[in-house]
Design an enzyme around this catalytic site. Structure first.
Site, PDB file in Angstrom:
ATOM      1  N   CYS A 122       0.800  -1.231   0.000  1.00 18.58           N
ATOM      2  CA  CYS A 122       0.000   0.000   0.000  1.00 18.58           C
ATOM      3  C   CYS A 122       0.829   1.275   0.000  1.00 18.58           C
ATOM      4  O   CYS A 122       0.268   2.367  -0.137  1.00 18.58           O
ATOM      5  CB  CYS A 122      -0.928   0.000   1.207  1.00 18.58           C
ATOM      6  N   CYS A 442       0.359   2.622   6.420  1.00 25.26           N
ATOM      7  CA  CYS A 442       0.754   1.246   6.733  1.00 25.26           C
ATOM      8  C   CYS A 442       0.809   0.445   5.439  1.00 25.26           C
ATOM      9  O   CYS A 442       0.337   0.884   4.393  1.00 25.26           O
ATOM     10  CB  CYS A 442      -0.259   0.620   7.690  1.00 25.26           C
TER      11      CYS A 442
END
Length: 458
Positions: A122, A442
């Protein structure tokens, strides 16, 4: 299941990490203050869209191409000035494994401009931007286009491995035994369980755990309730809808087929409507639902970075300085999505800043529970004593965080979100006249990132 030997090795590594973690907390490199710093000049994104809606006929490379051409149109940049292109992409199409290169070529950039693609779950676009910045700081480039793209509307779906292995050797079997021999080769040794398909799973390879389950456990650990998560989710949708209505995204979201609408935003969301949903991962008593988890999203983004001297030479007014960045890893078994806390601590310590010095926060909303757990950890003295030698990261001012919506409402194309965070934060710095912006996100594998921007005074 992990083998006992492999699990033992991982357990040893975890124990070693915990024993030295406190000592390492402040052992970070000194911040770089170059004479010719990196600046964020501009950034755009296509409207982020729910899976299998407006982009169902597009490949990720097509979305990245459109983002790059949109950026060139907006900035009127001469493509000959570009030195390099770096893009993030996670779920790769085998024909375009170097998405950045193929998108560059199809966007009409000169054939001589180098490009490569990075994958860091991500935070892939963050990694792309940091890579471009490092090229500039090392003197290897002056103008770099960074960004990323993702499509979930056309993910690679494969036959199971035993079938694939049979098909790979099918030609050899056919040459030896003809059609009948090939059929015998295909059927020999196959079991019923070997027949089927494999789809990409949003689960960690090493732990085998789905991210939603990891986030649900993290929320329980830090005392984040279902009510907290649902209220935060509604906040994200309401703020995103307001930002669009107020025209904030007019120069950031470029049209696709004549529209800039982002169809995941539900401006009419209420706590009552969100609270009705049942748990999606930990059943029946989990706190994570389809609403308070980011949805599968198609989209692409592009960010233009330059050396300050080059931006001045070309007559651009930058939005922000890219002052620092951190990429760190934590325990994927227990803290899979807690990377933002570790990276923010490193960025603030290295730059001698406090949370109160930050006027703009853009933090990735993978799950409402994940981001709220990070906020608790950042301001927890107990966590700081255990992890950072007693120094808390600090409290995030909610009135300054994700005020234009976030991934829960806007969407989260894995390869593109980092570019969105950088562009939005840079534009907010100018609009709100704040000095510093802190970005954090994250990523799978226990990875995380944080970036520090400083407003450019034009």
């Amino acid at each position: 299941m992990l083998s006992s030997l492999r699990r033992s090795a991982l357990s040893t590594a975890r124990s070693r990490q915990l024993s030295i973690q406190s000592a390492r907390a402040f052992a970070t490199a000194h911040p770089v203050h170059p004479s010719d710093p990196v600046v964020i000049v501009s950034g755009v994104r296509l409207p982020f869209a729910q899976v299998s809606t407006i982009y169902e006929k597009e490949l990720a490379v097509d979305l990245q191409r459109l983002a790059i051409t949109g950026l060139l149109t907006q900035t009127a940049l001469d493509p000959k000035e570009i030195d390099y292109v770096v893009c993030g992409n996670v779920i790769q199409e085998v024909r375009t494994s170097n998405l950045a290169r193929e998108a560059s070529l199809n966007a009409g950039l000169p054939l001589t401009i180098g490009a490569h693609t990075v994958a860091q779950a991500c935070i892939s676009a963050n990694a792309a931007i940091a890579t471009g910045a490092e090229k500039i700081l090392s003197g290897r480039a002056s103008v770099v286009i960074c960004g990323g793209a993702e499509t979930f509307s056309d993910v690679p779906i494969r036959l199971k491995r035993p079938i694939r292995q049979k098909l790979i050797t099918m030609n050899k079997a056919m040459k030896k035994g003809g059609t009948l021999g090939a059929i015998r080769h295909l059927m020999k040794g196959l079991k019923i369980k070997d027949i089927g398909i494999e789809t990409p799973a949003i689960a960690n390879y090493t732990t085998g755990e789905v991210m939603g389950v990891s986030s649900d456990r993290l929320s329980a650990k830090f005392g984040v309730s279902r009510k907290d998560q649902d209220e935060f989710t509604v906040r994200s949708h309401n703020l995103a809808a307001k930002a669009h209505a107020d025209g904030f995204y007019e120069n950031e979201v470029i049209p696709y087929n004549g529209t800039t609408k982002e169809n995941g935003i539900k401006g009419d969301s209420t706590y009552e409507s969100v609270a009705k949903l049942k748990p999606a991962f930990v059943k029946p008593h989990g706190t994570h639902t389809a609403a308070n988890s980011s949805f599968l999203t198609d989209g692409a983004a592009a960010t233009l970075i330059m050396s300050e001297s080059k931006a001045k030479e070309l007559g651009y007014q930058p939005l922000a300085y890219l002052r620092d960045w951190s990429f760190k890893a934590c325990d994927p078994f227990e803290e899979l999505l807690l990377g933002p806390t570790y990276c923010s601590q490193e960025i603030l310590t290295r730059n001698n800043l406090q949370m109160t010095d930050v006027g703009v926060f853009e933090i990735h909303e993978a799950f409402a529970g994940q981001i709220l757990s990070n906020l608790v950890a950042m301001n927890s003295q107990e966590f700081a004593d255990k992890t950072f030698g007693g120094k808390k990261v600090g409290a995030v001012d909610m009135d300054k965080m994700n005020t234009k919506g976030g991934s829960l409402s806007i969407g989260h194309p894995f390869g593109a979100t980092g570019s969105r965070l950088v562009t939005t934060a840079s534009r907010r710095l100018q609009q709100e006249q704040e000095r510093f912006a802190l970005l954090a996100a994250c990523a799978d594998g226990g990875m995380g990132t944080a970036m520090l921007l400083e407003r450019y005074d034009n």
